[in-house]
Design a protein around this motif. Sequence first.
Motif, PDB file in Angstrom:
ATOM      1  N   ASN A 276       0.765  -1.214  -0.017  1.00 22.58           N
ATOM      2  CA  ASN A 276       0.077   0.146  -0.151  1.00 22.58           C
ATOM      3  C   ASN A 276       0.909   1.377   0.011  1.00 22.58           C
ATOM      4  O   ASN A 276       1.663   1.545   1.028  1.00 22.58           O
ATOM      5  CB  ASN A 276      -1.059   0.010   1.186  1.00 22.58           C
ATOM      6  CG  ASN A 276      -1.827   1.252   1.329  1.00 22.58           C
ATOM      7  OD1 ASN A 276      -1.416   2.287   1.451  1.00 22.58           O
ATOM      8  ND2 ASN A 276      -3.087   0.951   1.362  1.00 22.58           N
ATOM      9  N   LEU A 301       5.677  -0.645  -8.625  1.00 22.51           N
ATOM     10  CA  LEU A 301       4.379  -0.560  -7.945  1.00 22.51           C
ATOM     11  C   LEU A 301       4.257   0.679  -7.539  1.00 22.51           C
ATOM     12  O   LEU A 301       3.290   1.568  -7.596  1.00 22.51           O
ATOM     13  CB  LEU A 301       3.856  -1.378  -6.959  1.00 22.51           C
ATOM     14  CG  LEU A 301       3.716  -2.978  -7.450  1.00 22.51           C
ATOM     15  CD1 LEU A 301       3.479  -3.745  -6.387  1.00 22.51           C
ATOM     16  CD2 LEU A 301       2.345  -3.037  -8.076  1.00 22.51           C
ATOM     17  N   LYS A 304       3.886   3.156 -10.287  1.00 27.11           N
ATOM     18  CA  LYS A 304       2.491   3.521 -10.949  1.00 27.11           C
ATOM     19  C   LYS A 304       1.488   3.976 -10.063  1.00 27.11           C
ATOM     20  O   LYS A 304       0.655   4.465 -10.553  1.00 27.11           O
ATOM     21  CB  LYS A 304       2.222   1.533 -10.902  1.00 27.11           C
ATOM     22  CG  LYS A 304       0.805   1.285 -11.834  1.00 27.11           C
ATOM     23  CD  LYS A 304       0.902  -0.199 -11.860  1.00 27.11           C
ATOM     24  CE  LYS A 304      -0.471  -0.509 -12.316  1.00 27.11           C
ATOM     25  NZ  LYS A 304      -0.881  -2.300 -12.552  1.00 27.11           N
ATOM     26  N   GLU A 305       1.636   4.011  -8.798  1.00 31.36           N
ATOM     27  CA  GLU A 305       1.039   4.519  -7.851  1.00 31.36           C
ATOM     28  C   GLU A 305       0.819   6.165  -8.213  1.00 31.36           C
ATOM     29  O   GLU A 305      -0.016   7.149  -7.691  1.00 31.36           O
ATOM     30  CB  GLU A 305       0.664   4.432  -6.523  1.00 31.36           C
ATOM     31  CG  GLU A 305       0.544   2.808  -6.222  1.00 31.36           C
ATOM     32  CD  GLU A 305      -1.178   2.584  -6.303  1.00 31.36           C
ATOM     33  OE1 GLU A 305      -1.602   3.542  -6.300  1.00 31.36           O
ATOM     34  OE2 GLU A 305      -1.336   1.261  -6.054  1.00 31.36           O
TER      35      GLU A 305
END
Lengths: 566, 88
Positions: A276, A301, A304-305
Amino acid sequence: MRAPPSYEELTANFDWNVAERELGYRPKDPVNIAWMCSDRICQLGLSNKLALLWEDYQGNEKRFTYDDIRILSNTIAQFLCGQGIQPGERVCLFLDRVPELYIGFLGILKMGAVAQPLFSAFGDESLRVRLADAGTSAILTQKKHLYKVRKIRDRLPHLQHIIVVDADATSLQEREIAFAMELAPRVEHFFVYPTTAESPSVLHYTSGTTGQPKGAQHVHYSIIAQYLTAKWVLDLQAEDIYWCNADPGWVTGTSYGIIGPWSNGITQVVLDSGFNAGRWYEFIKKYGVTVWYSAPTAIRLLMKEGAEIAQKHDLSSLRHLASVGEPLNPEAVLWSQELFGKPFHDTFWQTETGCIVITNFPGMPIKPGSMGKPFPGITATVLDPKDFEPVNRAGVAGLIALRPGWPSQIRGYWNNQAGYEAKFKNGWYLCGDRASLDADGYFWFMGRDDDVINTGGHLVGPFEIESALLGCRAVAESAAVAKPDPVNMEVVKAYVTLKGGFQPSDDLELEIMNNIRKRLSPLAMPQEIEFVSSLPKTRSGKIVRRILRCKEFNEPVGDLSTIMED
Amino acid sequence: MDEISKVVRDYIIREYAQEGDDREITETTPLISSGLVDSFSMVSLLRFLEKTYEIHIPDAAATPEAFDTVERIVALVRRFQKAEVGFV
């Protein structure tokens, strides 16, 4: 103040006895990793220093000093002895990233047993294969994972002790016992088993092209390399707050999530939580993380966020960033430089090496996308695959190879010495990866040299997946290959032929995916299944994965005449 | 709880919750950050949603944040149901 020695200076004068001296180890003396990481640190006057700051996904926090981990690892060691477990026996850690995993690891080593950490997301079949091969006699697990152990324990005659760290005794069955680490009477003094340099310490399972996963056998002397590489490559210093994302079910999580930081007397933080982005940045800010050892998949990741989430948090505590698991793409290095004001330093190593062997050393100019240079004391090169001689020409691809003999090199594969010996050619250890060298001596990763799939930094063997696919009711034949993926570098793709009476459908694809995810692990689950009428085979009927892999990577297949005659 | 919420929640309980895991799964229970569903397993959940609701969710929208609760997953499904019929 004198500047720290450069990479060139350290390389020129290198001897592993630097680490031996700093750890107070004299050749032929007993050496025990757990004692080095706890009792020794207390003897250095750091008893009250925090060793572990732990937090779960709900924000519950626990703190353990070096004296706590010394006493609690004594407590676990004594409990294991009390169960009749003997030195040399394999004790599995099948736990989420809870404190019992980290401290239990030390407890197992303190009483002379061999720690066998396994990723808690493994399904029952992955677990069974590894416990059966190792002849594991005890397992430490949690209530939530107990059902997997119960499914397979009747097929594991060696498994006599199922120790549950968070259950009450009333809910347990035969061979199961409850053990609450923090509620058990604390053991102040424990006679640490006098393991020596070559005594087995950790058994990590890793995947190959053929056969089931192999148990990579580490020894207590590995700490010499893990201590020094953690200190020099991760640049660990006394006041650092260190965060290693890796799960100790994999080698990074033990070499640099337990042994490296604790042998250096460092405070480390652990977040027992899934991915997260916001939560991760908040965690860095809350604890003032200074050194962060992460993985390219996690970094991608985060990319990407988006940067906005990161910019909401004060991340100025970060001082040094490193990455491991798969090649770090240049974009990720540049993104990190822009967002954090410092680049991620890519490091290369594997289960069998036990420590970082090729790296972007602190202070060394980083070439984004490069693996860096060999750690001082490691002789690495690129070999011609035809004659296994060094290529010695810049830009020419070959096999990454290391001269054997560094302290944390594994001493063999459990029950599979032939497999271990096959990793050596011409006096070199072959890593199974391809790379080229540039004119400045930097290594540039090119890919695996076999059919093993590197997904999210973890190696997954096609054989294990194909065996599990054949256990699905509709599957007649299968081939598991790597498929390129923008986040995980590679993911598993399965080519499948169906038994009579079954037709390809979305429902069937999902059924097969979920079956593999539950029996093996989410990593091994094919992210795509292509139903085909036949698979490419050799004259003798062996499936040729290479053709399918080349199709996925859009690469030429090359000369197959020898293979097809097989 | 509406129909989509119920279908998604039931599927997650059936396919992802472990037998010994006594956590209650509500519409707001963290799925990814709690480790109940990891980023690899998201792919099979995505495939289930696409198949069940006959939608296509592009990679860029299939982030761990968007999959972190049943509530967010339902919002994602609704968004792409509308997209399929040309509202967006």
